[in-house]
Design an enzyme around this catalytic site. Structure first.
Site, PDB file in Angstrom:
ATOM      1  N   GLY A  16       0.854  -1.194   0.000  1.00 36.73           N
ATOM      2  CA  GLY A  16       0.000   0.000   0.000  1.00 36.73           C
ATOM      3  C   GLY A  16       0.880   1.230   0.000  1.00 36.73           C
ATOM      4  N   ALA A  82      -9.252   0.422   5.799  1.00 44.05           N
ATOM      5  CA  ALA A  82      -9.776  -0.626   6.679  1.00 44.05           C
ATOM      6  C   ALA A  82     -10.873  -1.420   5.991  1.00 44.05           C
ATOM      7  CB  ALA A  82     -10.317   0.021   7.953  1.00 44.05           C
ATOM      8  N   SER A 134      -1.019   7.088  14.204  1.00 42.40           N
ATOM      9  CA  SER A 134      -1.700   8.389  14.149  1.00 42.40           C
ATOM     10  C   SER A 134      -0.739   9.508  13.810  1.00 42.40           C
ATOM     11  CB  SER A 134      -2.371   8.694  15.495  1.00 42.40           C
ATOM     12  OG  SER A 134      -2.940   9.986  15.448  1.00 42.40           O
ATOM     13  N   GLY A 135      -1.276  10.488  13.117  1.00 42.71           N
ATOM     14  CA  GLY A 135      -0.480  11.681  12.823  1.00 42.71           C
ATOM     15  C   GLY A 135      -0.665  12.163  11.400  1.00 42.71           C
ATOM     16  N   ASN A 192      -9.228   7.994  18.258  1.00 43.99           N
ATOM     17  CA  ASN A 192     -10.041   8.681  17.255  1.00 43.99           C
ATOM     18  C   ASN A 192     -11.373   9.166  17.836  1.00 43.99           C
ATOM     19  OD1 ASN A 192      -7.962   7.904  15.573  1.00 43.99           O
ATOM     20  ND2 ASN A 192      -9.317   7.454  13.867  1.00 43.99           N
ATOM     21  N   GLU A 195     -10.580  12.221  19.456  1.00 39.74           N
ATOM     22  CA  GLU A 195     -10.350  13.183  18.353  1.00 39.74           C
ATOM     23  C   GLU A 195     -11.689  13.773  17.872  1.00 39.74           C
ATOM     24  OE1 GLU A 195      -7.737  11.650  15.104  1.00 39.74           O
ATOM     25  OE2 GLU A 195      -9.452  11.997  13.802  1.00 39.74           O
ATOM     26  N   TYR A 196     -12.680  12.909  17.651  1.00 45.34           N
ATOM     27  CA  TYR A 196     -14.003  13.372  17.217  1.00 45.34           C
ATOM     28  C   TYR A 196     -14.584  14.350  18.259  1.00 45.34           C
ATOM     29  CZ  TYR A 196     -15.093  10.003  13.396  1.00 45.34           C
ATOM     30  OH  TYR A 196     -15.131   9.282  12.226  1.00 45.34           O
ATOM     31  N   ARG A 293     -21.903  14.881  13.360  1.00 49.66           N
ATOM     32  CA  ARG A 293     -21.453  14.683  11.974  1.00 49.66           C
ATOM     33  C   ARG A 293     -22.627  14.130  11.160  1.00 49.66           C
ATOM     34  NH1 ARG A 293     -15.142  12.787  11.388  1.00 49.66           N
ATOM     35  NH2 ARG A 293     -14.334  13.947  13.160  1.00 49.66           N
TER      36      ARG A 293
HETATM   37  C1  6PG Z   1      -4.969   9.944  12.863  1.00 48.82           C
HETATM   38  C2  6PG Z   1      -6.337  10.178  12.286  1.00 48.82           C
HETATM   39  C3  6PG Z   1      -6.498   9.348  11.064  1.00 48.82           C
HETATM   40  C4  6PG Z   1      -7.630   9.768  10.188  1.00 48.82           C
HETATM   41  C5  6PG Z   1      -8.954   9.749  10.880  1.00 48.82           C
HETATM   42  C6  6PG Z   1     -10.004  10.494  10.116  1.00 48.82           C
HETATM   43  O1  6PG Z   1      -4.927   9.570  14.022  1.00 48.82           O
HETATM   44  O2  6PG Z   1      -3.989  10.159  12.158  1.00 48.82           O
HETATM   45  O3  6PG Z   1      -7.295   9.840  13.223  1.00 48.82           O
HETATM   46  O4  6PG Z   1      -6.556   8.020  11.483  1.00 48.82           O
HETATM   47  O5  6PG Z   1      -7.394  11.028   9.698  1.00 48.82           O
HETATM   48  O6  6PG Z   1      -9.301   8.415  11.013  1.00 48.82           O
HETATM   49  O7  6PG Z   1     -11.174   9.952  10.485  1.00 48.82           O
HETATM   50  P1  6PG Z   1     -12.549  10.348   9.899  1.00 48.82           P
HETATM   51  O8  6PG Z   1     -12.443  10.309   8.391  1.00 48.82           O
HETATM   52  O9  6PG Z   1     -13.480   9.345  10.435  1.00 48.82           O
HETATM   53  O10 6PG Z   1     -12.793  11.741  10.389  1.00 48.82           O
END
Ligand code: 6PG
Length: 478
Positions: A16, A82, A134-135, A192, A195-196, A293
């Protein structure tokens, strides 16, 4: 394939070569690791070739070559979307792999899929690691936070690669072994979810400042930049300040005003909420963030409703500087509450799924590289250092002191928002969770009475053990 390549035996394989995969390969190459990348799409392989000069990296769109170039026992990282694409890659790889080879899924896979794949691959003698990364694209390139789960010995095989490529905080790599099975993907999922939640809360402060105060984008840029210098310091606040200064190349206006108000999602937030419901752990700020959302997608209905429920937009009257400070403090309180919900979910999941998570370690590796990195994580990390089995961050003395200092601000902001008619359900539900969590008594006795009334579901009493039922209508007139 050149002769040199066919003779070479690369340490790591990457399947990938989209922007995340490619950037991780380059990151590993920067640290002296030899990596071969594979993608069916020739343009992706070409993109890697162009960027990989002077590093021990090569790319191929031929799976036979890919496998031949890997040093056995092989270690192959998969970085594809995924779901079905992961299974499809595993299916393609399997005929070429030998017992003892290792597959690492570094995408945002659903943890239950990771458990299923672990069983499937272990039965074939293939080791499997589910690793959250993540990042974003920049993190992958220059240092992500890495959340690995699976067999410990498999992790040890790739530990030097992960430690070298991960972000560093005071020299400490933002990676550590988290636990068996799907521990890594579960932790990434909750990352995540948080994050949301934080994104929703920040968006609500933007709305309050825009519709409630009539601030413009320049002012917004300055306020978030200012907040980022204080207790709210963190990646999401920082990028928010940058967003407000970005101009649209097409129109010359601020780009933010040109973006459609419909939020998309790829599922990790929803999975966090589903898992929390299954484990019966309340995480209402995260649930709400997912719901908002979803609600944003109903744009046509929102337009109709905006006509039916028209109300002139009230504006904030009062000392703006004071309220700005209050808003920042309210946001900080709600962010603490959001992390508390996510961490409480991890604590329960750790028990239930036998991950044996060290929550101090989890929050330590979130301090750098990841999307939810923030100054607050130092306090959160310290809270788990002081008490490893802390069930909820709201019980930590340091964080509870901070919340006590900020809770009135959150109340004031929520009251103002309700009066102005600006939707701030994330802030509201965070306050509601906080007030319920700190309640020695809740009206759940009435819920029990109602359940017993209509369904004879029984209730417990304060003054005696056992289950009781009452004929609630006995003696009543009908
Ligand atoms: C991260 C982000 C990454 C991705 C999100 C976006 O940690 O780098 O979380 O994994 O940008 O999954 O998620 P959504 O498309 O669901 O907002």
């Amino acid at each position: 394939m050149s002769n040199k390549q066919s003779q070479q035996r690369y340490a790591i394989g990457m399947v990938g070569l989209g922007v995340m995969g490619r950037n991780l390969v380059l990151n590993m190459g920067d640290h002296g690791f030899s990596v071969v990348g594979y993608d069916k799409e020739p343009s992706q392989v070409e993109a890697l070739r162009k960027e990989s000069a002077d590093r021990d990296i090569c790319g191929t769109e031929n799976i036979n070559d890919f496998i031949a170039m890997l040093r056995p026992p092989r270690a192959v990282i998969i970085l594809v979307p995924a779901g079905a694409p992961v299974d499809s890659v595993i299916k393609d790889l399997l005929p070429y792999l030998d017992k003892g080879d290792l597959i690492i899924d570094a995408g945002n896979s659903y943890f239950k899929d990771t458990d299923m794949r672990t069983r499937h691959l272990t039965a074939k003698g293939i080791q499997f690691l589910g690793v959250g990364v993540s990042g974003g694209a920049k993190g992958a390139r220059y240092g992500p936070s890495i959340m690995p789960g699976g067999p410990k010995d498999a992790y040890e095989r790739v530990r030097p690669v992960f430690e070298a490529t991960a972000a560093k905080v005071n020299g400490d790599p933002c990676v550590t072994y988290l636990g068996s099975g799907s521990a890594g993907h579960f932790v990434k999922m909750v990352h995540n979810g948080i994050e949301y939640g934080v994104m929703q809360l920040i968006a609500e402060t933007y709305d309050l400042m825009k519709r409630g105060w009539g601030l413009n984008d320049d002012e917004m840029h300055e306020i978030y930049a200012l907040w980022d210098k204080g207790e709210l310091n963190g990646y999401l606040v920082e990028i928010t300040s940058h967003i407000f200064s970005k101009q649209d190349e097409k129109t010359g206006k601020r780009l933010i005003s040109e973006i459609l108000d419909v939020a998309k999602q790829k599922g990790t937030g929803m999975w966090t909420s589903q898992s929390a419901m299954e484990l019966q752990v309340p995480i209402p700020t995260i649930d709400l963030a997912v719901a908002m959302r979803d609600l944003s997608v109903f744009a046509t209905e929102r337009e109709l409703a905006s006509v039916i429920y028209q109300r002139s937009q009230r504006r904030f009257v009062g000392n703006r500087n004071l309220f700005q400070e209050q808003l920042g403090r309210a946001l900080f309180a709600a962010i603490i509450i959001t992390y508390a919900q996510g961490m409480a979910l991890l604590a329960v999941a750790s028990e239930k799924y036998q991950y044996r998570l060290d929550l101090e370690a989890v929050t330590r590796i979130w301090r750098g590289g990841c999307i939810i990195r923030a100054a607050l994580l130092e306090d959160i990390c310290a809270a788990f250092r002081a008490k490893h089995n802390l069930p909820n961050l709201l019980l930590d003395p340091n964080l509870s002191r901070k919340l006590m200092e900020h809770q009135e601000d959150l109340r004031q902001v929520v009251c103002q928002a309700a009066e102005l008619g600006v939707p701030t359900p994330g802030l509201m539900v965070s306050l509601g969770y906080f007030d319920a969590y700190r309640s020695i008594w809740l009206p759940a006795n009435l819920i029990q009475a109602q359940r017993d009334y209509f369904g004879a579901h029984t209730y417990e009493r304060n003054d005696a053990k056992g289950a009781f039922h009452t004929d609630w209508e006995k003696g009543e007139e009908t």
